[in-house]
Design a protein around this motif. Structure first.
Motif, PDB file in Angstrom:
ATOM      1  N   ALA A 240     -60.146  15.064  22.976  1.00  0.00           N
ATOM      2  CA  ALA A 240     -60.520  13.929  21.912  1.00  0.00           C
ATOM      3  C   ALA A 240     -61.243  14.625  20.950  1.00  0.00           C
ATOM      4  CB  ALA A 240     -61.414  12.879  22.865  1.00  0.00           C
ATOM      5  N   ASN A 241     -60.812  13.909  19.967  1.00  0.00           N
ATOM      6  CA  ASN A 241     -61.438  14.031  18.636  1.00  0.00           C
ATOM      7  C   ASN A 241     -62.718  13.335  18.450  1.00  0.00           C
ATOM      8  OD1 ASN A 241     -58.138  14.732  17.437  1.00  0.00           O
ATOM      9  ND2 ASN A 241     -58.855  16.194  16.971  1.00  0.00           N
ATOM     10  N   ILE A 242     -62.457  12.075  18.581  1.00  0.00           N
ATOM     11  CA  ILE A 242     -63.938  11.137  18.541  1.00  0.00           C
ATOM     12  C   ILE A 242     -63.931  10.561  20.116  1.00  0.00           C
ATOM     13  CG2 ILE A 242     -64.406   8.697  17.778  1.00  0.00           C
ATOM     14  CD1 ILE A 242     -61.738   9.366  16.478  1.00  0.00           C
ATOM     15  N   VAL A 243     -65.618  10.411  20.778  1.00  0.00           N
ATOM     16  CA  VAL A 243     -66.128   9.712  21.670  1.00  0.00           C
ATOM     17  C   VAL A 243     -67.036   8.643  21.626  1.00  0.00           C
ATOM     18  CG1 VAL A 243     -66.957  10.409  24.280  1.00  0.00           C
ATOM     19  CG2 VAL A 243     -65.436  11.967  23.003  1.00  0.00           C
ATOM     20  N   ILE A 244     -66.630   7.708  21.898  1.00  0.00           N
ATOM     21  CA  ILE A 244     -66.933   5.976  22.166  1.00  0.00           C
ATOM     22  C   ILE A 244     -67.921   5.429  23.061  1.00  0.00           C
ATOM     23  CG2 ILE A 244     -67.524   3.899  21.208  1.00  0.00           C
ATOM     24  CD1 ILE A 244     -64.754   4.063  19.559  1.00  0.00           C
ATOM     25  N   ASP A 245     -69.417   5.364  23.383  1.00  0.00           N
ATOM     26  CA  ASP A 245     -69.432   5.109  24.023  1.00  0.00           C
ATOM     27  C   ASP A 245     -69.897   3.738  24.198  1.00  0.00           C
ATOM     28  OD1 ASP A 245     -71.425   4.555  26.310  1.00  0.00           O
ATOM     29  OD2 ASP A 245     -73.191   4.946  25.543  1.00  0.00           O
ATOM     30  N   SER A 246     -68.947   3.003  24.797  1.00  0.00           N
ATOM     31  CA  SER A 246     -68.558   0.967  24.796  1.00  0.00           C
ATOM     32  C   SER A 246     -70.014   0.591  25.924  1.00  0.00           C
ATOM     33  CB  SER A 246     -67.420   1.089  25.160  1.00  0.00           C
ATOM     34  OG  SER A 246     -67.259   1.358  26.863  1.00  0.00           O
ATOM     35  N   SER A 247     -71.366   1.060  26.533  1.00  0.00           N
ATOM     36  CA  SER A 247     -71.938   0.932  27.300  1.00  0.00           C
ATOM     37  C   SER A 247     -72.645  -0.096  26.061  1.00  0.00           C
ATOM     38  CB  SER A 247     -72.667   1.577  27.520  1.00  0.00           C
ATOM     39  OG  SER A 247     -73.679   2.621  26.983  1.00  0.00           O
ATOM     40  N   LEU A 248     -73.687  -0.753  26.488  1.00  0.00           N
ATOM     41  CA  LEU A 248     -74.188  -2.311  25.054  1.00  0.00           C
ATOM     42  C   LEU A 248     -75.449  -2.462  27.453  1.00  0.00           C
ATOM     43  CD1 LEU A 248     -71.779  -4.753  24.290  1.00  0.00           C
ATOM     44  CD2 LEU A 248     -72.772  -2.754  22.928  1.00  0.00           C
ATOM     45  N   PRO A 249     -76.568  -1.634  26.166  1.00  0.00           N
ATOM     46  CA  PRO A 249     -77.989  -2.347  26.922  1.00  0.00           C
ATOM     47  C   PRO A 249     -78.282  -3.505  27.628  1.00  0.00           C
ATOM     48  CG  PRO A 249     -78.248  -1.236  24.398  1.00  0.00           C
ATOM     49  CD  PRO A 249     -76.783  -1.883  24.279  1.00  0.00           C
ATOM     50  N   TYR A 250     -77.610  -4.836  26.863  1.00  0.00           N
ATOM     51  CA  TYR A 250     -77.869  -5.819  27.614  1.00  0.00           C
ATOM     52  C   TYR A 250     -76.983  -6.059  28.827  1.00  0.00           C
ATOM     53  CZ  TYR A 250     -74.239  -7.965  24.626  1.00  0.00           C
ATOM     54  OH  TYR A 250     -73.638  -8.533  23.955  1.00  0.00           O
ATOM     55  N   GLU A 251     -75.606  -5.877  28.712  1.00  0.00           N
ATOM     56  CA  GLU A 251     -74.850  -6.203  29.912  1.00  0.00           C
ATOM     57  C   GLU A 251     -75.132  -5.829  31.270  1.00  0.00           C
ATOM     58  OE1 GLU A 251     -71.650  -3.699  30.933  1.00  0.00           O
ATOM     59  OE2 GLU A 251     -72.006  -2.775  28.823  1.00  0.00           O
ATOM     60  N   PRO A 252     -76.340  -5.191  31.789  1.00  0.00           N
ATOM     61  CA  PRO A 252     -76.205  -5.933  33.237  1.00  0.00           C
ATOM     62  C   PRO A 252     -76.959  -7.131  32.995  1.00  0.00           C
ATOM     63  CG  PRO A 252     -77.251  -3.336  32.738  1.00  0.00           C
ATOM     64  CD  PRO A 252     -76.994  -3.900  31.609  1.00  0.00           C
ATOM     65  N   SER A 253     -77.768  -7.642  32.637  1.00  0.00           N
ATOM     66  CA  SER A 253     -78.729  -9.027  32.077  1.00  0.00           C
ATOM     67  C   SER A 253     -77.346  -9.778  32.383  1.00  0.00           C
ATOM     68  CB  SER A 253     -79.154  -8.804  31.613  1.00  0.00           C
ATOM     69  OG  SER A 253     -80.353  -7.810  31.080  1.00  0.00           O
ATOM     70  N   VAL A 254     -76.069  -8.951  31.414  1.00  0.00           N
ATOM     71  CA  VAL A 254     -75.064 -10.456  31.824  1.00  0.00           C
ATOM     72  C   VAL A 254     -74.467 -10.701  33.200  1.00  0.00           C
ATOM     73  CG1 VAL A 254     -72.566 -10.634  31.062  1.00  0.00           C
ATOM     74  CG2 VAL A 254     -74.744 -10.474  28.867  1.00  0.00           C
ATOM     75  N   PHE A 255     -74.152  -9.447  33.735  1.00  0.00           N
ATOM     76  CA  PHE A 255     -73.184 -10.046  35.010  1.00  0.00           C
ATOM     77  C   PHE A 255     -74.109  -9.499  35.829  1.00  0.00           C
ATOM     78  CE2 PHE A 255     -70.835  -6.240  32.540  1.00  0.00           C
ATOM     79  CZ  PHE A 255     -69.947  -7.094  31.998  1.00  0.00           C
ATOM     80  N   ALA A 256     -75.683  -9.589  35.694  1.00  0.00           N
ATOM     81  CA  ALA A 256     -76.409 -10.298  37.136  1.00  0.00           C
ATOM     82  C   ALA A 256     -76.059 -11.573  37.558  1.00  0.00           C
ATOM     83  CB  ALA A 256     -78.498 -10.305  36.349  1.00  0.00           C
ATOM     84  N   HIS A 257     -75.984 -12.249  36.459  1.00  0.00           N
ATOM     85  CA  HIS A 257     -75.165 -13.811  36.704  1.00  0.00           C
ATOM     86  C   HIS A 257     -74.039 -13.744  37.735  1.00  0.00           C
ATOM     87  CE1 HIS A 257     -77.040 -16.185  33.442  1.00  0.00           C
ATOM     88  NE2 HIS A 257     -77.288 -15.033  32.725  1.00  0.00           N
ATOM     89  N   TYR A 258     -73.234 -12.768  38.109  1.00  0.00           N
ATOM     90  CA  TYR A 258     -72.287 -12.384  39.209  1.00  0.00           C
ATOM     91  C   TYR A 258     -73.329 -12.178  40.127  1.00  0.00           C
ATOM     92  CZ  TYR A 258     -69.665 -14.050  35.570  1.00  0.00           C
ATOM     93  OH  TYR A 258     -69.243 -14.680  34.326  1.00  0.00           O
ATOM     94  N   ALA A 259     -74.193 -11.602  40.383  1.00  0.00           N
ATOM     95  CA  ALA A 259     -74.455 -10.941  41.873  1.00  0.00           C
ATOM     96  C   ALA A 259     -74.938 -11.443  42.619  1.00  0.00           C
ATOM     97  CB  ALA A 259     -76.631 -10.557  41.117  1.00  0.00           C
TER      98      ALA A 259
END
Length: 314
Positions: A240-259
């Protein structure tokens, strides 16, 4: 770079809407930086090869790249490499060590057609982008679409194998882009949420919401998905010439709704499953995170690809 749990929870307690907006704005900054590099390499090739493992957010990222390119006056076309799968032949299909069809293998793709497509597009010639019908596990070329690139146009080919030797290796002049959730969440030095857990959470919730796959089925196939990643995807990310980190800090709090639903699925996983303990640890980890109202997730957020309600059409 890891996120700190304390920072996430503080942001969600004090100004949840503002915190989510800042996180998404930071991700947009990564998109803009990637477009800077794509345009700088456009003189070498109009082809962008976007790769990344399952749950990395390739589809939304491709749309965001296209949006930003067009904002800068560059026409772009995103093509899913899934359309280049060959009609499945069960007699000759590659197999896993267990004898099942290896659906993660790049050998299921029409590599020669991809090679020809990149060459012809780079010359400004017309090509036919095929259409793969997953329900029938066959390619239907009669439903293909015509494509030709003018001088100020780019084609983004998005797929898990885009950087493989048999694809990117034949066209080193193309711009390679690798995307994945790459940031863990720490509390001090203690691991609280792994980046790979973000991806399995994304995939499980997306498949449950939109693909008719129950959570247990997704979790049970994750071992083979990860094995395929380590064999066919990760070894080529250095292209890859370019690397993108697609993580978002708040997403565990979003997916916690499905815990709770994830927990019920995890309880059904046999103890001899190689990921058994990891899945239990994943579900337990949601307790560390401040809850967030799903209505606060911006419609243009990458996370909307997985929970729905976003502004992009998939």
């Amino acid at each position: 770079m890891p996120y700190q749990l304390q920072d996430i929870n503080r942001g969600l307690r004090t100004d949840p809407a503002g915190y989510l907006a800042r996180c998404d704005h930071a991700y947009q900054g990564r998109i803009e930086a990637a477009v800077d590099q794509i345009l700088a390499r456009m003189k070498d090739s109009p082809i962008v090869l976007l790769s990344g493992p399952s749950g990395s957010g390739k589809t939304t990222t491709a749309m965001k790249l296209e949006q930003e390119l067009e904002r800068r006056g560059v026409n772009s076309h995103t093509i899913s490499m899934d359309n280049y799968y060959k009609t499945l032949n069960r007699k000759t299909a590659p197999r896993t060590p267990e004898g099942d069809i290896d659906y993660e293998s790049p050998k299921l793709l029409d590599l020669d057609l991809l090679d020809e497509t990149f060459t012809r597009l780079s010359r400004g010639d017309w090509v036919v982008v095929p259409k793969y019908e997953f329900a029938r596990q066959m390619r239907n070329d009669s439903r293909g679409t015509f494509l030709k690139l003018d001088k100020n146009e780019i084609a983004i080919f998005e797929g898990i194998h885009a950087l493989n030797d048999d694809i990117a290796g034949r066209h080193p002049e193309a711009t390679g882009l690798y995307i994945s959730a790459r940031s863990n969440v720490l509390e001090g030095e203690e691991m609280r949420f792994k980046a790979t857990w973000m991806r399995i959470s994304r995939r499980a919730v997306r498949d449950y919401n939109f693909r008719g796959t129950d959570l247990l089925e997704t979790l049970l196939m994750w071992y083979n998905v990860r094995r395929g990643e380590k064999t066919y995807i990760s070894p080529f990310k250095n292209r890859a010439n370019i690397v993108i980190d697609s993580s978002l800090p708040y997403e565990p709090s979003v997916f916690a709704h499905y815990a709770a639903a994830l927990g019920e699925a995890v309880d059904q996983i046999p103890r001899d499953n190689p990921r058994h303990q990891e899945f239990h640890d994943l579900v337990d980890a949601f307790r560390y995170f401040e809850p967030v109202d799903l209505d606060l997730v911006p419609p243009e957020s990458l996370i909307r690809e997985f929970i729905g309600g976003g502004s992009y059409s998939y």
